[in-house]
Write a protein that holds these residues in place. Structure first.
Motif, PDB file in Angstrom:
ATOM      1  N   LEU A 127       9.160  -4.087  -3.613  1.00  0.00           N
ATOM      2  CA  LEU A 127       8.218  -3.200  -2.934  1.00  0.00           C
ATOM      3  C   LEU A 127       8.832  -2.579  -1.687  1.00  0.00           C
ATOM      4  O   LEU A 127       9.523  -3.256  -0.925  1.00  0.00           O
ATOM      5  CB  LEU A 127       6.971  -3.986  -2.515  1.00  0.00           C
ATOM      6  N   LYS A 165       3.799  -3.994   2.303  1.00  0.00           N
ATOM      7  CA  LYS A 165       4.365  -5.065   1.484  1.00  0.00           C
ATOM      8  C   LYS A 165       3.727  -6.416   1.792  1.00  0.00           C
ATOM      9  O   LYS A 165       3.361  -7.159   0.888  1.00  0.00           O
ATOM     10  CB  LYS A 165       5.877  -5.139   1.714  1.00  0.00           C
ATOM     11  N   VAL A 172       4.585   0.274   1.031  1.00  0.00           N
ATOM     12  CA  VAL A 172       3.958   0.475  -0.280  1.00  0.00           C
ATOM     13  C   VAL A 172       2.459   0.726  -0.115  1.00  0.00           C
ATOM     14  O   VAL A 172       1.805   0.165   0.771  1.00  0.00           O
ATOM     15  CB  VAL A 172       4.216  -0.736  -1.218  1.00  0.00           C
ATOM     16  N   HIS A 209       3.286   3.411 -11.515  1.00  0.00           N
ATOM     17  CA  HIS A 209       4.180   2.942 -10.456  1.00  0.00           C
ATOM     18  C   HIS A 209       5.136   4.079 -10.107  1.00  0.00           C
ATOM     19  O   HIS A 209       5.726   4.684 -11.002  1.00  0.00           O
ATOM     20  CB  HIS A 209       5.024   1.754 -10.907  1.00  0.00           C
ATOM     21  N   THR A 262       7.003   2.472  -4.320  1.00  0.00           N
ATOM     22  CA  THR A 262       6.404   3.023  -3.106  1.00  0.00           C
ATOM     23  C   THR A 262       4.897   3.240  -3.256  1.00  0.00           C
ATOM     24  O   THR A 262       4.171   3.184  -2.270  1.00  0.00           O
ATOM     25  CB  THR A 262       7.062   4.357  -2.721  1.00  0.00           C
ATOM     26  N   ARG A 322      12.754   0.502  -5.485  1.00  0.00           N
ATOM     27  CA  ARG A 322      11.544  -0.126  -4.947  1.00  0.00           C
ATOM     28  C   ARG A 322      10.317   0.713  -5.304  1.00  0.00           C
ATOM     29  O   ARG A 322      10.389   1.937  -5.412  1.00  0.00           O
ATOM     30  CB  ARG A 322      11.629  -0.270  -3.430  1.00  0.00           C
TER      31      ARG A 322
END
Length: 169
Positions: free
Chosen positions: A68, A85, A72, A145, A157, A155
């Motif tokens: 993450l 996160k 995020v 995602h 976001t 990662r």
């Protein structure tokens, strides 16, 4: 005769090797600029998805959080918005660990490139309640995602988790 490696040198070499292995284990997928086809992108994101939800299902919050971005944003149709996160990892700890496992529905994963950024992943997943299957049905939901490749790491976001309902049998 001079030893090629001293004890201290061996420890340093082992430490560097271990760090490399941890990094490779964390994200054993190619860099965005090394991905040359849709099939390679799909494989990379499917690998990340599997690792993310393996950590989720085992409640390995440190590994889960490593996927993450610090900032995020998680949007959930039933629970609302979770920002950051730490807040998301805490929500997983409180609401998921030991209560819910996730399973990707085969054939539903879709991956699309986002030029210069990463990829968008979409699919359908099932949520099981281990030990409570008779009292709590299997849930189903859709997800989106947004994966960013930045500073050598993939990662998430943004997450949109929606259309949650009881799965049909």
């Amino acid at each position: 005769m001079k030893k090629p490696f001293t004890s201290a040198g061996m420890l340093l070499l082992f430490g560097v090797f271990a760090l490399c292995c941890v990094r490779a284990d964390a994200q054993a997928v190619p860099a965005l600029e090394k991905i040359n086809s849709q099939a390679e992108l799909e494989k990379a994101i499917a690998t990340l998805d599997a690792a993310l939800f393996d950590a989720y299902n085992r409640c390995d919050l440190e590994k889960f959080a490593s996927f993450l971005a610090d900032d995020v944003e998680f949007y959930h149709d039933k629970a609302g918005v979770t920002l950051g996160k730490g807040a998301l990892a805490d929500a997983i700890k409180k609401n998921i660990c030991g209560k819910v496992t996730r399973e990707l529905v085969p054939g539903t994963l879709q991956v699309h490139p986002l030029k210069g950024y990463g990829a968008v992943e979409m699919g359908v997943h099932l949520f099981h309640h281990p030990g409570h299957e008779n009292t709590e049905g299997v849930g189903e939901g859709k997800f989106i995602h947004l994966w960013q490749y930045k500073d050598g790491t993939w990662r998430i976001t943004r997450v949109i988790s929606y259309d949650h309902h009881e799965a049909t049998k």
